[in-house]
Design a protein around this motif. Structure first.
Motif, PDB file in Angstrom:
ATOM      1  N   ASP A  61       0.810  -1.214   0.000  1.00 33.49           N
ATOM      2  CA  ASP A  61       0.000   0.000   0.000  1.00 33.49           C
ATOM      3  C   ASP A  61       0.842   1.262   0.000  1.00 33.49           C
ATOM      4  O   ASP A  61       0.317   2.375  -0.042  1.00 33.49           O
ATOM      5  N   GLY A  62       2.171   1.092   0.075  1.00 26.89           N
ATOM      6  CA  GLY A  62       3.052   2.236  -0.090  1.00 26.89           C
ATOM      7  C   GLY A  62       3.136   3.155   1.111  1.00 26.89           C
ATOM      8  O   GLY A  62       3.507   4.322   0.964  1.00 26.89           O
ATOM      9  N   HIS A  63       2.818   2.671   2.303  1.00 25.11           N
ATOM     10  CA  HIS A  63       2.961   3.516   3.487  1.00 25.11           C
ATOM     11  C   HIS A  63       3.048   2.634   4.731  1.00 25.11           C
ATOM     12  O   HIS A  63       2.625   1.478   4.736  1.00 25.11           O
ATOM     13  N   VAL A  71       4.375   7.329   7.081  1.00 25.42           N
ATOM     14  CA  VAL A  71       5.408   7.557   6.072  1.00 25.42           C
ATOM     15  C   VAL A  71       4.935   6.936   4.760  1.00 25.42           C
ATOM     16  O   VAL A  71       4.618   5.741   4.715  1.00 25.42           O
ATOM     17  N   THR A  72       4.886   7.732   3.701  1.00 20.68           N
ATOM     18  CA  THR A  72       4.408   7.270   2.404  1.00 20.68           C
ATOM     19  C   THR A  72       5.505   7.420   1.353  1.00 20.68           C
ATOM     20  O   THR A  72       6.628   7.860   1.655  1.00 20.68           O
ATOM     21  N   ARG A  73       5.175   7.075   0.121  1.00 19.03           N
ATOM     22  CA  ARG A  73       6.146   7.207  -0.961  1.00 19.03           C
ATOM     23  C   ARG A  73       6.493   8.657  -1.249  1.00 19.03           C
ATOM     24  O   ARG A  73       7.548   8.947  -1.811  1.00 19.03           O
ATOM     25  N   TYR A  74       5.607   9.586  -0.864  1.00 23.26           N
ATOM     26  CA  TYR A  74       5.969  10.991  -0.957  1.00 23.26           C
ATOM     27  C   TYR A  74       7.228  11.273  -0.149  1.00 23.26           C
ATOM     28  O   TYR A  74       8.127  11.985  -0.586  1.00 23.26           O
ATOM     29  N   ASP A 147       2.131  15.196  -8.618  1.00 24.27           N
ATOM     30  CA  ASP A 147       0.833  15.604  -8.098  1.00 24.27           C
ATOM     31  C   ASP A 147      -0.181  14.475  -8.280  1.00 24.27           C
ATOM     32  O   ASP A 147      -1.202  14.607  -8.986  1.00 24.27           O
ATOM     33  N   VAL A 148       0.119  13.362  -7.630  1.00 22.71           N
ATOM     34  CA  VAL A 148      -0.776  12.202  -7.669  1.00 22.71           C
ATOM     35  C   VAL A 148      -0.827  11.599  -6.274  1.00 22.71           C
ATOM     36  O   VAL A 148      -0.063  11.970  -5.381  1.00 22.71           O
ATOM     37  N   SER A 149      -1.743  10.668  -6.089  1.00 20.47           N
ATOM     38  CA  SER A 149      -1.830   9.977  -4.812  1.00 20.47           C
ATOM     39  C   SER A 149      -0.562   9.155  -4.577  1.00 20.47           C
ATOM     40  O   SER A 149       0.060   8.657  -5.518  1.00 20.47           O
ATOM     41  N   HIS A 150      -0.201   9.009  -3.299  1.00 16.97           N
ATOM     42  CA  HIS A 150       1.028   8.254  -3.001  1.00 16.97           C
ATOM     43  C   HIS A 150       0.918   6.795  -3.416  1.00 16.97           C
ATOM     44  O   HIS A 150       1.929   6.113  -3.613  1.00 16.97           O
TER      45      HIS A 150
END
Length: 289
Positions: A61-63, A71-74, A147-150
Motif C-alpha cells: 500500500d506504499g505507506h 510515512v508514504t512514498r511521498y 501531483d498524484v496519490s502516493h
C-alpha cells in the motif's frame, strides 16, 4: 530526471554494500583520519536511508507508521532529494577539512590518537548539521513531487551532482601546479643530491597515485565527455572518499615535500588503504640521504 523507486532502492543497496565493505577493509586505521571517521558516518546515514526506503517498498500500500507518523512514498522521494542535496553540499567542505587534516599530519608533530579522534568526530557531526541547515535555510532547493496519490507513485525525481567533476578538476590542476613548481624550484637548488632527491620525491608521488587510481580516473573523464550525470544520492560514497583521500595525500606531499623528515621518521603520512606511501617514500628518502 525520473528514476523508478525500485532502481533507487537497488542503487542505495549497492552503495551500502560497497560502503561497508570498504569500511571493513580499512577497519584497522579508519578512525585515524577525518576521511575515515566521516566514511563511517556516511555508511550509517546511507544504511538508515536505505532501510526506510526498503520498508516502504515492501509494503504494497506504499505507506507505514514510524514512531506514530505515517510515512508514504511521498516521503521517500522527498528524503532522496533532501539527502542528495545534503551530499552535494558536503563535497567541498569534506575536501577542505580532509586536506587540512592531511596537511597537519604531514607537516606537524603527531598528536595523541584519542584527541584526534575526538576532533574528527566533532567536525564530522558539525559538517552534517551545517550541511542540513544550509539545504533547509540558505539554498534554493525546491522539492519536486508528482501531483498524484502516493499509491500511484512509482518514480522519484532526482537531481544530478556536478561537484565531483569540479573537485577532480581543481585537484588535478593543483597537483599539476605543485609538481611543476617542485620541478622549477629544484633548478634553484645548488646541491645536486638534494635537487635529485626533490625531483625523485615528486615523481614517486605521481607514479604511486597513477599506478593505483589510473583506471578510476577514467570514470570522471567519461562523465566530462559524455552527456550523463551521477544522481546526487550516489555522488557521495566511500569509494569516492578513498580516491579523494589518496589524491589529497598526493597534493599535500607535492606541496610540502617532507623528504628528509620522512627519511628520519619526523613526519607521518596519513593512512591510506590503497597507496603504499610510507613504504615507498621512507625507503626512497633513506637511499637519497
Amino acid at each position: 530526471m525520473n528514476i523508478s523507486i525500485s532502481s533507487i532502492l537497488l542503487g542505495l543497496g549497492g552503495k551500502c554494500l560497497l560502503n561497508w565493505a570498504l569500511v571493513f577493509l580499512q577497519r584497522n586505521h579508519i578512525c585515524r583520519s577525518f576521511v575515515g571517521v566521516f566514511s563511517v558516518s556516511l555508511a550509517v546515514v546511507d544504511s538508515a536511508l536505505t532501510l526506510v526506503f526498503a520498508a516502504i517498498h515492501i509494503h504494497s500500500d506504499g505507506h507505514f507508521f514510524l514512531l506514530g507518523l505515517e510515512v508514504t512514498r511521498y516521503h521517500t522521494c522527498l528524503l532522496v532529494q533532501i539527502f542528495g542535496q545534503v551530499y552535494s553540499a558536503l563535497q567541498w567542505p569534506v575536501v577542505v577539512v580532509a586536506g587540512l587534516d592531511h596537511l597537519c599530519t604531514v607537516s606537524l608533530q603527531p598528536g595523541t590518537s584519542k584527541a584526534k579522534s575526538i576532533v574528527h568526530s566533532f567536525v564530522t557531526v558539525l559538517l552534517w548539521n551545517l550541511a542540513a541547515l544550509y539545504v533547509f535555510l540558505l539554498s534554493d532547493f525546491i522539492p519536486v513531487l508528482e501531483d498524484v496519490s502516493h499509491y500511484q507513485i512509482r518514480h522519484c525525481w532526482v537531481f544530478y551532482t556536478t561537484q565531483i567533476l569540479q573537485v577532480v578538476t581543481l585537484l588535478s590542476l593543483t597537483l599539476g601546479y605543485a609538481a611543476l613548481h617542485a620541478d622549477l624550484s629544484t633548478r634553484l637548488v645548488k646541491n645536486p643530491p638534494q635537487k635529485d632527491q626533490r625531483r625523485s620525491f615528486v615523481c614517486q608521488v605521481l607514479r604511486i597515485l597513477l599506478n593505483t587510481w589510473a583506471l578510476f580516473l577514467i570514470f570522471p573523464a567519461a562523465l566530462l565527455l559524455l552527456p550523463v550525470g551521477i544522481p546526487s544520492y550516489l555522488g557521495l560514497n566511500i569509494a569516492w572518499l578513498c580516491f579523494l583521500n589518496s589524491f589529497l595525500i598526493a597534493v599535500v606531499l607535492c606541496v610540502v615535500r617532507p623528504t628528509s623528515q620522512l627519511a628520519h621518521g619526523l613526519a607521518g603520512v596519513p593512512p591510506d588503504s590503497f597507496c603504499e606511501w610510507r613504504f615507498k617514500f621512507s625507503s626512497a628518502a633513506e637511499d637519497s640521504t
